[in-house]
Design a protein around this motif. Structure first.
Motif, PDB file in Angstrom:
ATOM      1  N   GLU A 178      28.404  20.051  74.445  1.00 33.16           N
ATOM      2  CA  GLU A 178      27.843  19.109  73.480  1.00 33.16           C
ATOM      3  C   GLU A 178      26.351  19.365  73.362  1.00 33.16           C
ATOM      4  OE1 GLU A 178      28.960  14.690  73.404  1.00 33.16           O
ATOM      5  OE2 GLU A 178      27.030  14.697  74.455  1.00 33.16           O
ATOM      6  N   ILE A 179      25.842  19.445  72.160  1.00 34.73           N
ATOM      7  CA  ILE A 179      24.424  19.740  71.936  1.00 34.73           C
ATOM      8  C   ILE A 179      23.542  18.594  72.419  1.00 34.73           C
ATOM      9  CG2 ILE A 179      22.656  20.116  70.153  1.00 34.73           C
ATOM     10  CD1 ILE A 179      24.763  21.591  68.522  1.00 34.73           C
ATOM     11  N   VAL A 180      22.455  18.948  73.105  1.00 30.15           N
ATOM     12  CA  VAL A 180      21.432  17.971  73.516  1.00 30.15           C
ATOM     13  C   VAL A 180      20.318  18.048  72.464  1.00 30.15           C
ATOM     14  CG1 VAL A 180      19.834  17.263  75.327  1.00 30.15           C
ATOM     15  CG2 VAL A 180      21.982  18.388  75.938  1.00 30.15           C
ATOM     16  N   PRO A 181      20.181  17.038  71.591  1.00 29.06           N
ATOM     17  CA  PRO A 181      19.262  17.105  70.446  1.00 29.06           C
ATOM     18  C   PRO A 181      17.837  17.520  70.801  1.00 29.06           C
ATOM     19  CG  PRO A 181      20.667  15.188  70.253  1.00 29.06           C
ATOM     20  CD  PRO A 181      20.918  15.764  71.612  1.00 29.06           C
ATOM     21  N   GLU A 182      17.243  16.888  71.836  1.00 26.45           N
ATOM     22  CA  GLU A 182      15.850  17.197  72.171  1.00 26.45           C
ATOM     23  C   GLU A 182      15.690  18.640  72.685  1.00 26.45           C
ATOM     24  OE1 GLU A 182      17.562  14.597  75.558  1.00 26.45           O
ATOM     25  OE2 GLU A 182      17.702  14.795  73.372  1.00 26.45           O
ATOM     26  N   GLU A 183      16.709  19.120  73.399  1.00 34.72           N
ATOM     27  CA  GLU A 183      16.650  20.493  73.890  1.00 34.72           C
ATOM     28  C   GLU A 183      16.908  21.486  72.753  1.00 34.72           C
ATOM     29  OE1 GLU A 183      19.234  20.980  77.238  1.00 34.72           O
ATOM     30  OE2 GLU A 183      18.111  19.583  78.498  1.00 34.72           O
ATOM     31  N   ALA A 184      17.684  21.072  71.772  1.00 34.64           N
ATOM     32  CA  ALA A 184      17.947  21.928  70.607  1.00 34.64           C
ATOM     33  C   ALA A 184      16.640  22.197  69.860  1.00 34.64           C
ATOM     34  CB  ALA A 184      18.960  21.263  69.683  1.00 34.64           C
ATOM     35  N   GLU A 185      15.742  21.198  69.825  1.00 31.27           N
ATOM     36  CA  GLU A 185      14.437  21.377  69.185  1.00 31.27           C
ATOM     37  C   GLU A 185      13.624  22.449  69.904  1.00 31.27           C
ATOM     38  OE1 GLU A 185      13.136  20.151  66.404  1.00 31.27           O
ATOM     39  OE2 GLU A 185      15.100  19.258  66.016  1.00 31.27           O
ATOM     40  N   THR A 186      13.729  22.462  71.236  1.00 32.98           N
ATOM     41  CA  THR A 186      13.019  23.468  72.025  1.00 32.98           C
ATOM     42  C   THR A 186      13.546  24.864  71.712  1.00 32.98           C
ATOM     43  OG1 THR A 186      12.631  21.895  73.827  1.00 32.98           O
ATOM     44  CG2 THR A 186      12.474  24.230  74.377  1.00 32.98           C
ATOM     45  N   ILE A 187      14.872  24.972  71.602  1.00 30.84           N
ATOM     46  CA  ILE A 187      15.485  26.263  71.288  1.00 30.84           C
ATOM     47  C   ILE A 187      15.045  26.749  69.912  1.00 30.84           C
ATOM     48  CG2 ILE A 187      17.678  27.441  70.836  1.00 30.84           C
ATOM     49  CD1 ILE A 187      18.907  25.607  72.987  1.00 30.84           C
ATOM     50  N   ARG A 188      15.003  25.856  68.934  1.00 30.87           N
ATOM     51  CA  ARG A 188      14.556  26.223  67.584  1.00 30.87           C
ATOM     52  C   ARG A 188      13.110  26.703  67.613  1.00 30.87           C
ATOM     53  NH1 ARG A 188      17.131  21.165  66.315  1.00 30.87           N
ATOM     54  NH2 ARG A 188      19.230  21.526  65.452  1.00 30.87           N
ATOM     55  N   PHE A 189      12.311  25.996  68.407  1.00 31.55           N
ATOM     56  CA  PHE A 189      10.893  26.372  68.522  1.00 31.55           C
ATOM     57  C   PHE A 189      10.762  27.780  69.104  1.00 31.55           C
ATOM     58  CE2 PHE A 189       7.125  26.689  71.257  1.00 31.55           C
ATOM     59  CZ  PHE A 189       6.113  26.501  70.303  1.00 31.55           C
ATOM     60  N   ILE A 190      11.543  28.076  70.150  1.00 38.11           N
ATOM     61  CA  ILE A 190      11.500  29.399  70.794  1.00 38.11           C
ATOM     62  C   ILE A 190      11.875  30.493  69.798  1.00 38.11           C
ATOM     63  CG2 ILE A 190      12.615  30.860  72.533  1.00 38.11           C
ATOM     64  CD1 ILE A 190      12.854  28.320  74.289  1.00 38.11           C
ATOM     65  N   TYR A 191      12.948  30.267  69.043  1.00 33.95           N
ATOM     66  CA  TYR A 191      13.386  31.278  68.076  1.00 33.95           C
ATOM     67  C   TYR A 191      12.388  31.436  66.934  1.00 33.95           C
ATOM     68  CZ  TYR A 191      17.962  32.397  69.998  1.00 33.95           C
ATOM     69  OH  TYR A 191      18.974  32.875  70.783  1.00 33.95           O
ATOM     70  N   ASP A 192      11.814  30.325  66.490  1.00 32.00           N
ATOM     71  CA  ASP A 192      10.826  30.387  65.413  1.00 32.00           C
ATOM     72  C   ASP A 192       9.625  31.223  65.836  1.00 32.00           C
ATOM     73  OD1 ASP A 192      12.335  28.888  63.696  1.00 32.00           O
ATOM     74  OD2 ASP A 192      11.318  26.984  64.129  1.00 32.00           O
ATOM     75  N   ARG A 193       9.139  30.980  67.051  1.00 27.80           N
ATOM     76  CA  ARG A 193       7.972  31.723  67.543  1.00 27.80           C
ATOM     77  C   ARG A 193       8.310  33.208  67.759  1.00 27.80           C
ATOM     78  NH1 ARG A 193       4.825  30.003  65.055  1.00 27.80           N
ATOM     79  NH2 ARG A 193       3.521  31.596  66.040  1.00 27.80           N
ATOM     80  N   PHE A 194       9.537  33.475  68.214  1.00 24.97           N
ATOM     81  CA  PHE A 194       9.953  34.869  68.436  1.00 24.97           C
ATOM     82  C   PHE A 194      10.014  35.624  67.106  1.00 24.97           C
ATOM     83  CE2 PHE A 194      13.245  38.161  68.875  1.00 24.97           C
ATOM     84  CZ  PHE A 194      12.713  38.892  69.935  1.00 24.97           C
ATOM     85  N   LEU A 195      10.592  34.972  66.093  1.00 28.22           N
ATOM     86  CA  LEU A 195      10.702  35.591  64.773  1.00 28.22           C
ATOM     87  C   LEU A 195       9.331  35.745  64.114  1.00 28.22           C
ATOM     88  CD1 LEU A 195      13.898  33.762  63.459  1.00 28.22           C
ATOM     89  CD2 LEU A 195      13.713  36.160  64.169  1.00 28.22           C
TER      90      LEU A 195
END
Length: 221
Positions: A178-195
Motif C-alpha cells: 500500500e502506498i505511503v502518501p508522504e513517502e511517495a512525495e519523497t520518491i517523486r522528488f528523488i526522481y525529479d532531481r535525478f531527471l
C-alpha cells in the motif's frame, strides 16, 4: 610418586546460518550449552567459545570466529575443539577435510557431537568425508530450492517486500503493498532531481537539508 594428568584446553565452535530470530536463539543456546558442557567435564578447561552468527557454512572465508580459532590452534593454545556436527563445522567437503587435517597435524582433536566422531581416531577421515559430502549436498539443494521458489514467485507476480526498509510502501490490511502518501512525495522528488541531472550525492544532500529521513530512519542518506 605423583601422577600428572594433562588438562585439555577445549574450545567450542558454533554457527547459525541465518539472521532469523529463531536461529539467533539457537546461537545463544549453543553458546550456553558448550560453556556448561566443557566446564562440567573432568580434565577439560574452557579455552573459549568461537561463534559465527548469520554466516553461511559453505566457505570459511568470511567466518571471522572460525579463522580466529584456527589461529589460536596454530599458536598452541587449543588441544581440542568440540562442535555440534560436521555441517556446523563446514558444509564444504574440501574445506572440512583441509582443516581437519591441518588440526590433526597440530595435534588438535575435533569432536563432532552429533556423529560421535573424534578426528584423531583411526578411520575418522572416511566418515568425515561421507558426512561432509551429505552436508554439502543438502546445502546446495536448499540453495537451489530457494532460488527456484523465488523465481516461481516472481513469475506468478508474488514479490516479498521488506517493508521495514522499503521507502514508499507499507503492508496493507489485505496483505498487499500500500502506498505511503508522504513517502511517495519523497520518491517523486528523488526522481525529479535525478531527471534534472542532479548527482546521487547531490540528491542525498538535498534530502538531508529538507530533514527527510532515509528508509531506515536515519538522518544521513
Amino acid at each position: 610418586m605423583k601422577t600428572h594428568y594433562r588438562v585439555l584446553r577445549v574450545a567450542a565452535y558454533c554457527r547459525v546460518s541465518t539472521k532469523q530470530e529463531e536461529q539467533l536463539n539457537s546461537y545463544e543456546n549453543q553458546v550456553e550449552h558448550y560453556t556448561e558442557r566443557i566446564n562440567s567435564e573432568n580434565g577439560w578447561t574452557l579455552e573459549g567459545i568461537y561463534a559465527d552468527k548469520g554466516i553461511s557454512g559453505t566457505s570459511v572465508k568470511n567466518r571471522d570466529e572460525f579463522n580466529r580459532m584456527i589461529r589460536r590452534c596454530k599458536q598452541g593454545k587449543i588441544d581440542m575443539i568440540i562442535t555440534k556436527s560436521i555441517a556446523r563445522f563446514a558444509r564444504n567437503t574440501v574445506d572440512c577435510l583441509k582443516y581437519v587435517r591441518l588440526l590433526n597435524d597440530l595435534g588438535v582433536d575435533v569432536y563432532f557431537e552429533e556423529q560421535g566422531i573424534h578426528s584423531n581416531q583411526p578411520g575418522a577421515e572416511f566418515y568425515i568425508t561421507i558426512y561432509g559430502s551429505i552436508a554439502q549436498s543438502e546445502s546446495e539443494n536448499i540453495s537451489a530450492n530457494i532460488k527456484w521458489g523465488k523465481a516461481q514467485a516472481a513469475r506468478e507476480g508474488k514479490v516479498v517486500f521488506r517493508y521495514k526498509n522499503f521507502l514508499g510502501y507499507r503492508k496493507g490490511e489485505d496483505g498487499q503493498p500500500e502506498i505511503v502518501p508522504e513517502e511517495a512525495e519523497t520518491i517523486r522528488f528523488i526522481y525529479d532531481r535525478f531527471l534534472a541531472g542532479d548527482s546521487l550525492k547531490g540528491i542525498a544532500e538535498l534530502l538531508e537539508e529538507k530533514g527527510i529521513k532515509s528508509p531506515t530512519g536515519k538522518a544521513e542518506w
